[in-house]
Enzyme design. Structure first.
Site, PDB file in Angstrom:
ATOM      1  N   ASP A  33       0.859  -1.172   0.135  1.00  8.21           N
ATOM      2  CA  ASP A  33       0.090  -0.190   0.051  1.00  8.21           C
ATOM      3  C   ASP A  33       1.042   1.189  -0.107  1.00  8.21           C
ATOM      4  O   ASP A  33       1.348   1.638   1.057  1.00  8.21           O
ATOM      5  CB  ASP A  33      -0.999  -0.168   1.508  1.00  8.21           C
ATOM      6  CG  ASP A  33      -1.823   1.232   1.399  1.00  8.21           C
ATOM      7  OD1 ASP A  33      -1.881   2.060   0.384  1.00  8.21           O
ATOM      8  OD2 ASP A  33      -2.346   1.541   2.451  1.00  8.21           O
TER       9      ASP A  33
ATOM     10  N   GLU B  12      -0.736  10.319   1.103  1.00  9.23           N
ATOM     11  CA  GLU B  12      -2.036   9.725   1.201  1.00  9.23           C
ATOM     12  C   GLU B  12      -2.151   9.417   2.741  1.00  9.23           C
ATOM     13  O   GLU B  12      -3.468   9.232   3.332  1.00  9.23           O
ATOM     14  CB  GLU B  12      -2.197   8.830   0.078  1.00  9.23           C
ATOM     15  CG  GLU B  12      -3.745   8.204   0.082  1.00  9.23           C
ATOM     16  CD  GLU B  12      -4.042   6.880   1.062  1.00  9.23           C
ATOM     17  OE1 GLU B  12      -5.149   6.710   1.137  1.00  9.23           O
ATOM     18  OE2 GLU B  12      -3.012   6.626   1.746  1.00  9.23           O
ATOM     19  N   GLU B  13      -1.253   8.652   3.287  1.00  3.14           N
ATOM     20  CA  GLU B  13      -1.373   7.886   4.502  1.00  3.14           C
ATOM     21  C   GLU B  13      -1.605   8.874   5.597  1.00  3.14           C
ATOM     22  O   GLU B  13      -1.759   8.500   6.810  1.00  3.14           O
ATOM     23  CB  GLU B  13      -0.088   6.941   4.933  1.00  3.14           C
ATOM     24  CG  GLU B  13       0.133   5.756   3.773  1.00  3.14           C
ATOM     25  CD  GLU B  13      -0.863   4.883   3.671  1.00  3.14           C
ATOM     26  OE1 GLU B  13      -2.108   5.106   4.559  1.00  3.14           O
ATOM     27  OE2 GLU B  13      -0.892   3.861   3.053  1.00  3.14           O
TER      28      GLU B  13
END
Length: 342
Positions: free
Chosen positions: A178, A206-207
């Site tokens: 991911d 994004e995380e």
């Protein structure tokens, strides 16, 4: 497309997942991707956030395809007098899974081990509830604060030290699935030709809240937005089947909704019908937990119709994930086939 080769040890996925790129520190990944995709796109732009935006010019619909470059990791926040380091998470990493994991710190890749009190010495509370970040430290083999300060700066990033490999029947394991899975799929899709106007967005951060994709969505306004992900999978014997979000080996997962988005039913239907027509195995993502960059593309400006296409990955947001090679290749095939219909 020689898809099997890119998944072998030493292949493209191995190289992508072996790069260090936690949220806010995606430079290694960005430079690698820019070099690899340059022959296949008309122009490449890097915005101030650090997103890579690759444009394949076309005359049809304006399509944004997003994959985020960052992985979950840690950041150094302090020193202990014994030479060990204090740290916190970059992204969602459960503290229960971190003890005894090996890590690499900063661009010099200084090795370390996440240490914690042995279970023999733990009180009842940490035994039952699990350890917290305050209970752990990173051991780099130094014996004093001054030694540690010479080697490691505050704010340095940390990633899991995990080797990519093939194992079992058609499976691969490694870190950062991911979302290096999404990056791989987008990189392969950009090699093809389309009528649609394609913008490939390799996003940062994004995380920690879809920050990079939000900026990209302001600059690139699409008719359609597709997020590519390595997604949660819980096909384990102690979990009821109806609670298993996705299953390894059952093909790319097409999302229904998640915490931040309700996905376009027409695009989802088109993807499933195309998969049936071409014999590409696929599945619906049953869980609605989590979120991804797709939310930024339909929630900015005039919005866009959105979908998420994902590779099921076991043990996500940990030191190692597991995925199926056939799921990866089928995701590439389904995405490319869909884009060619536009």
């Amino acid at each position: 497309m020689f898809l099997e080769e890119i998944l072998e040890k030493g292949g493209l996925l191995d190289k992508l997942t072996s790069l260090d790129g936690p949220s806010g520190y995606e430079g290694e990944v960005r430079n690698f991707i820019k070099e690899k995709i340059a022959p296949y796109v008309d122009e490449i732009f890097v915005d101030r956030m650090g997103n890579v935006i690759a444009h394949k010019k076309g005359n049809g619909k304006r399509v944004i395809i997003d994959a985020h470059m960052d992985e979950v990791g840690f950041i150094i926040t302090g020193y202990n007098n014994d030479g060990t380091l204090r740290f916190r998470a970059l992204g969602g990493i459960n503290a229960k899974i971190i003890p005894s994991k090996t890590v690499l710190i900063g661009p010099d890749k200084i090795p370390g081990v996440i240490g914690a009190k042995p279970i023999h010495l733990q009180d009842k509370a940490p035994r039952e509830k699990g350890l917290t970040y305050d209970d752990c430290c990173i051991d780099i083999g130094t014996y004093s604060r001054s030694e540690a300060e010479k080697l490691i700066e505050l704010g340095e990033y940390v990633v899991f030290d995990t080797e990519y490999d093939e194992f079992g029947e058609g499976l691969v394991k490694g870190k950062a699935f991911d979302d290096r899975m999404g990056c791989l799929i987008l990189m392969e899709a950009l090699k093809e030709s389309y009528n649609a106007d394609i913008y490939g967005v390799f996003a940062v951060q994004e995380e920690v809240g879809e920050r990079g994709a939000f900026i990209a969505s302001l600059n690139v306004k699409g008719d359609i937005g597709i997020a590519l992900e390595g997604t949660i999978c819980a096909d384990m014997p102690n979990i009821p089947k109806h609670l298993s979000a996705t299953e390894v080996g059952k093909g790319p997962a097409i999302s229904i909704m998640d915490r931040t988005s309700i996905f376009d039913t027409d695009i989802a239907q088109d993807l499933m019908e195309l998969g049936n027509e071409l014999g590409i195995i696929h599945q619906r993502r049953k869980a609605i937990a989590g979120g991804n960059d797709a939310a930024t593309f339909h929630g900015t400006g005039e919005g866009a119709k959105i979908a998420t296409l994902s590779v099921p990955c076991r043990y996500i947001h940990s030191a190692v994930s597991v995925a199926s090679k056939s799921d990866i290749t089928n995701t590439i095939k389904l995405l490319v086939a869909y884009l060619k219909t536009l």
